[in-house]
Design a protein around this motif. Structure first.
Motif, PDB file in Angstrom:
ATOM      1  N   ALA A 162      -2.893   6.532   4.577  1.00 38.99           N
ATOM      2  CA  ALA A 162      -2.989   5.250   3.876  1.00 38.99           C
ATOM      3  C   ALA A 162      -3.944   5.422   2.699  1.00 38.99           C
ATOM      4  CB  ALA A 162      -3.488   4.167   4.827  1.00 38.99           C
ATOM      5  N   THR A 163      -3.417   5.324   1.500  1.00 39.46           N
ATOM      6  CA  THR A 163      -4.188   5.662   0.297  1.00 39.46           C
ATOM      7  C   THR A 163      -5.157   4.580  -0.132  1.00 39.46           C
ATOM      8  OG1 THR A 163      -2.531   4.723  -1.196  1.00 39.46           O
ATOM      9  CG2 THR A 163      -2.243   7.031  -0.543  1.00 39.46           C
ATOM     10  N   GLY A 164      -4.883   3.330   0.237  1.00 36.35           N
ATOM     11  CA  GLY A 164      -5.685   2.234  -0.292  1.00 36.35           C
ATOM     12  C   GLY A 164      -5.221   1.775  -1.654  1.00 36.35           C
ATOM     13  N   ASP A 165      -4.212   2.456  -2.216  1.00 33.76           N
ATOM     14  CA  ASP A 165      -3.672   2.092  -3.521  1.00 33.76           C
ATOM     15  C   ASP A 165      -2.440   1.205  -3.353  1.00 33.76           C
ATOM     16  OD1 ASP A 165      -5.481   3.549  -5.174  1.00 33.76           O
ATOM     17  OD2 ASP A 165      -4.446   5.404  -4.623  1.00 33.76           O
ATOM     18  N   ILE A 166      -2.306   0.250  -4.233  1.00 32.21           N
ATOM     19  CA  ILE A 166      -1.127  -0.612  -4.273  1.00 32.21           C
ATOM     20  C   ILE A 166      -0.148  -0.020  -5.288  1.00 32.21           C
ATOM     21  CG2 ILE A 166      -0.245  -2.904  -4.849  1.00 32.21           C
ATOM     22  CD1 ILE A 166      -1.863  -2.824  -2.288  1.00 32.21           C
ATOM     23  N   GLY A 167       1.103   0.110  -4.897  1.00 30.12           N
ATOM     24  CA  GLY A 167       2.070   0.704  -5.820  1.00 30.12           C
ATOM     25  C   GLY A 167       3.496   0.377  -5.437  1.00 30.12           C
ATOM     26  N   ARG A 168       4.404   1.061  -6.121  1.00 32.65           N
ATOM     27  CA  ARG A 168       5.832   0.882  -5.844  1.00 32.65           C
ATOM     28  C   ARG A 168       6.575   2.155  -6.201  1.00 32.65           C
ATOM     29  NH1 ARG A 168       8.588  -0.194 -10.758  1.00 32.65           N
ATOM     30  NH2 ARG A 168       7.167  -0.668 -12.494  1.00 32.65           N
ATOM     31  N   LEU A 169       7.765   2.294  -5.641  1.00 30.74           N
ATOM     32  CA  LEU A 169       8.671   3.390  -5.969  1.00 30.74           C
ATOM     33  C   LEU A 169       9.885   2.795  -6.670  1.00 30.74           C
ATOM     34  CD1 LEU A 169       8.523   5.339  -2.593  1.00 30.74           C
ATOM     35  CD2 LEU A 169       7.792   6.257  -4.803  1.00 30.74           C
ATOM     36  N   ASP A 170      10.265   3.365  -7.823  1.00 33.57           N
ATOM     37  CA  ASP A 170      11.436   2.835  -8.506  1.00 33.57           C
ATOM     38  C   ASP A 170      12.701   3.518  -7.989  1.00 33.57           C
ATOM     39  OD1 ASP A 170      11.689   5.299  -9.826  1.00 33.57           O
ATOM     40  OD2 ASP A 170      10.741   4.596 -11.661  1.00 33.57           O
ATOM     41  N   THR A 171      13.825   3.150  -8.552  1.00 28.20           N
ATOM     42  CA  THR A 171      15.109   3.667  -8.059  1.00 28.20           C
ATOM     43  C   THR A 171      15.288   5.156  -8.326  1.00 28.20           C
ATOM     44  OG1 THR A 171      16.134   2.963 -10.144  1.00 28.20           O
ATOM     45  CG2 THR A 171      16.260   1.441  -8.278  1.00 28.20           C
ATOM     46  N   ASP A 172      14.481   5.721  -9.226  1.00 29.84           N
ATOM     47  CA  ASP A 172      14.542   7.159  -9.515  1.00 29.84           C
ATOM     48  C   ASP A 172      13.551   7.956  -8.677  1.00 29.84           C
ATOM     49  OD1 ASP A 172      16.542   6.957 -11.499  1.00 29.84           O
ATOM     50  OD2 ASP A 172      15.040   6.315 -12.963  1.00 29.84           O
ATOM     51  N   GLY A 173      12.846   7.281  -7.774  1.00 32.46           N
ATOM     52  CA  GLY A 173      11.881   7.969  -6.925  1.00 32.46           C
ATOM     53  C   GLY A 173      10.537   8.186  -7.572  1.00 32.46           C
ATOM     54  N   ARG A 174      10.304   7.547  -8.721  1.00 26.07           N
ATOM     55  CA  ARG A 174       9.007   7.689  -9.389  1.00 26.07           C
ATOM     56  C   ARG A 174       8.004   6.703  -8.783  1.00 26.07           C
ATOM     57  NH1 ARG A 174      12.549   8.388 -13.892  1.00 26.07           N
ATOM     58  NH2 ARG A 174      12.258  10.445 -14.867  1.00 26.07           N
ATOM     59  N   LEU A 175       6.758   7.159  -8.713  1.00 24.67           N
ATOM     60  CA  LEU A 175       5.692   6.356  -8.129  1.00 24.67           C
ATOM     61  C   LEU A 175       4.911   5.644  -9.234  1.00 24.67           C
ATOM     62  CD1 LEU A 175       4.035   5.601  -5.577  1.00 24.67           C
ATOM     63  CD2 LEU A 175       2.715   7.722  -5.943  1.00 24.67           C
ATOM     64  N   TRP A 176       4.619   4.376  -8.988  1.00 30.96           N
ATOM     65  CA  TRP A 176       3.819   3.573  -9.911  1.00 30.96           C
ATOM     66  C   TRP A 176       2.607   3.064  -9.150  1.00 30.96           C
ATOM     67  CZ3 TRP A 176       5.848   2.301 -14.950  1.00 30.96           C
ATOM     68  CH2 TRP A 176       7.134   2.785 -15.172  1.00 30.96           C
ATOM     69  N   ILE A 177       1.409   3.322  -9.681  1.00 34.90           N
ATOM     70  CA  ILE A 177       0.175   2.855  -9.061  1.00 34.90           C
ATOM     71  C   ILE A 177      -0.299   1.628  -9.829  1.00 34.90           C
ATOM     72  CG2 ILE A 177      -2.198   3.419  -8.437  1.00 34.90           C
ATOM     73  CD1 ILE A 177      -0.082   4.971  -6.877  1.00 34.90           C
ATOM     74  N   GLU A 178      -0.488   0.517  -9.108  1.00 33.31           N
ATOM     75  CA  GLU A 178      -0.750  -0.753  -9.777  1.00 33.31           C
ATOM     76  C   GLU A 178      -2.090  -1.375  -9.421  1.00 33.31           C
ATOM     77  OE1 GLU A 178       2.847  -2.654  -8.466  1.00 33.31           O
ATOM     78  OE2 GLU A 178       3.910  -2.082 -10.307  1.00 33.31           O
ATOM     79  N   GLY A 179      -2.866  -0.738  -8.573  1.00 32.68           N
ATOM     80  CA  GLY A 179      -4.177  -1.289  -8.242  1.00 32.68           C
ATOM     81  C   GLY A 179      -4.692  -0.762  -6.915  1.00 32.68           C
ATOM     82  N   ARG A 180      -5.878  -1.242  -6.556  1.00 34.15           N
ATOM     83  CA  ARG A 180      -6.485  -0.884  -5.281  1.00 34.15           C
ATOM     84  C   ARG A 180      -6.362  -2.057  -4.321  1.00 34.15           C
ATOM     85  NH1 ARG A 180      -7.533   3.705  -3.096  1.00 34.15           N
ATOM     86  NH2 ARG A 180      -9.347   2.874  -2.002  1.00 34.15           N
ATOM     87  N   LYS A 181      -5.977  -1.753  -3.096  1.00 34.28           N
ATOM     88  CA  LYS A 181      -5.776  -2.789  -2.081  1.00 34.28           C
ATOM     89  C   LYS A 181      -7.051  -3.612  -1.875  1.00 34.28           C
ATOM     90  CE  LYS A 181      -4.333  -3.187   2.774  1.00 34.28           C
ATOM     91  NZ  LYS A 181      -3.858  -2.413   3.948  1.00 34.28           N
ATOM     92  N   GLU A 234       0.827  -1.202   0.000  1.00 30.44           N
ATOM     93  CA  GLU A 234       0.000   0.000   0.000  1.00 30.44           C
ATOM     94  C   GLU A 234       0.864   1.255   0.000  1.00 30.44           C
ATOM     95  OE1 GLU A 234      -3.813   1.973   2.365  1.00 30.44           O
ATOM     96  OE2 GLU A 234      -2.754   0.260   3.234  1.00 30.44           O
ATOM     97  N   VAL A 235       0.428   2.254  -0.763  1.00 34.26           N
ATOM     98  CA  VAL A 235       1.137   3.528  -0.828  1.00 34.26           C
ATOM     99  C   VAL A 235       0.742   4.377   0.380  1.00 34.26           C
ATOM    100  CG1 VAL A 235       1.514   5.627  -2.164  1.00 34.26           C
ATOM    101  CG2 VAL A 235       1.170   3.443  -3.349  1.00 34.26           C
ATOM    102  N   LEU A 236       1.752   4.799   1.152  1.00 34.93           N
ATOM    103  CA  LEU A 236       1.547   5.663   2.314  1.00 34.93           C
ATOM    104  C   LEU A 236       2.168   7.015   2.013  1.00 34.93           C
ATOM    105  CD1 LEU A 236       2.577   3.149   5.130  1.00 34.93           C
ATOM    106  CD2 LEU A 236       0.295   3.513   4.150  1.00 34.93           C
TER     107      LEU A 236
END
Length: 387
Positions: free
Chosen positions: A337-356, A315-317
């Motif tokens: 707590a956003t409720g969104d599932i995501g990740r941060l890459d090595t450049d600090g960019r945010l990727w949103i991949e779904g809803r928890k 979850e993205v916080l």
């Protein structure tokens, strides 16, 4: 005096003849004239607004823009209602916020008598209803300082060189357009082009006239737009069909929902300078925005006032100034707590991949985000929506 009026006064001194508000259907308002027009409107408000919050359900135009600026300056809480709200939705929002006045045009506002007094969080400047992850509408209360801070961070992220002629295309009452479109344009010294919705092809926001939208964007010499993915898809299809191009555009921000990378590729192939963003009402609208050299599919790096981290479950916080709270609810506490599932890459960019809360667990124990399936479906030209 709010930070916004302070900056508008500076523009009035430095670029007095520049157009601040262009309603298209009437005389434009220069920066030299704008401070006085705001003050004149402020003087009228006590007799029009009474005490407590007021509701706005207006079409775009010079009157609506001036009213927004005057209400912000006067410290009057505003319940912002999109024009497509039904009578029942409007009544619920007005009752929940305790608003006693409803502006629907340039005439005197309609009067309401809420069944009970509503105590708003101190400093409330805007009340925006959002469905949230549960689907139950909730009124989120935001301060003027918070909204203007987000608008200034948007300017820092995109650069003031994009302060040209911004077209108010999303329906009035949409927080994203108010903050990243209207307030950001005023702070950056640009021109806010705000014709009636029908004139821009948005007479029916659920069935836009994309041909008219493309023609008017070109005719009005528009340089920036804010879109949701469906509007972008419609405009892209129209440009592909007609062969028309919009070379004056320097920024097309798209947000509000997941945008298929294939759609962004099609848009950029047509010369549309699309940058995907991500935001939440509780954080004042915009959280992150892709830079022009960003990776396709990323929603960009968080704005300067936002920090992001990923919880163990994905979850993205977010750490950032939060809204004052909800109507009748407790103040928000961070991290959010956003409720969104995501990740941060090595450049600090945010990727949103779904809803928890949307995850589907198959009989083989595999977690599947339905947004992935929706994205594949939405990539098909014949599919407008999928869920």
């Amino acid at each position: 005096m709010t930070r916004l009026l302070e900056v508008i006064r500076a523009h009035a001194e430095n670029t007095p003849e520049r157009i601040a508000i262009d309603p298209v259907t009437g005389p434009p308002i220069t920066y030299a004239a704008l401070p006085q027009r705001i003050e004149d409107m402020c003087l009228m408000l006590p007799g029009l607004c009474g005490d407590g919050a007021v509701a706005l359900q207006l079409d775009h135009g010079a009157h609506a823009a001036l009213l927004e600026l005057a209400l912000l300056e006067s410290g009057t809480p505003v319940l912002s209602l999109p024009r497509f709200f039904t009578e029942a939705q409007r009544g619920h929002a007005i009752e929940a916020s305790g608003a006693s006045r409803l502006f629907t045009g340039e005439n005197a506002p309609g009067l309401y008598s809420p069944s009970r007094p509503v105590a708003l969080p101190a400093g409330t400047a805007r009340i925006t209803f959002t469905s949230g992850s549960t689907g139950n509408p909730k009124g989120v209360c935001l301060s003027a300082g918070h909204l203007l801070m987000v608008a200034e961070e948007v300017i820092r992220a995109v650069g003031s060189e994009h302060a040209g002629r911004h077209l108010a295309l999303p329906p009035p009452g949409i927080l994203l357009e108010t903050v990243a479109g209207f307030f950001a344009t005023m702070l950056a010294g640009g021109t806010y082009v705000c014709p009636p919705q029908a004139l821009a092809g948005m007479a029916d926001p659920f069935l836009p006239d994309f041909g008219r939208m493309a023609r008017q964007t070109a005719e009005w010499r528009i340089t920036s737009l804010i879109f949701v993915p469906e509007l972008l898809a419609g405009l892209v299809a129209e440009l592909e069909r007609s062969g028309e191009r919009l070379p004056l555009l320097t920024l097309v921000a798209v947000g509000g929902a997941r945008t298929p990378p294939a759609l962004i590729e099609r848009a950029r192939a047509l010369g549309l300078p699309v940058r995907q963003g991500y935001g939440l009402t509780e954080l004042g609208s915009v959280v992150s925005l892709d830079d022009q050299g960003g990776k396709l599919g990323s929603v960009g790096r968080p704005l300067g006032h936002v920090s992001a981290q990923i919880a163990r479950d994905g979850e993205v916080l977010l750490g950032a100034p939060l809204a004052l709270g909800t109507l009748g609810g407790r103040p928000y506490e961070g991290p959010f707590a956003t409720g969104d599932i995501g990740r941060l890459d090595t450049d600090g960019r945010l990727w949103i991949e779904g809803r928890k809360s949307n995850l589907i667990v198959t009989g083989h124990g595999r977690n599947i985000s339905p947004e992935w399936l929706e994205e594949l479906l939405l990539a098909q030209p014949a599919v407008t929506q999928a869920f």
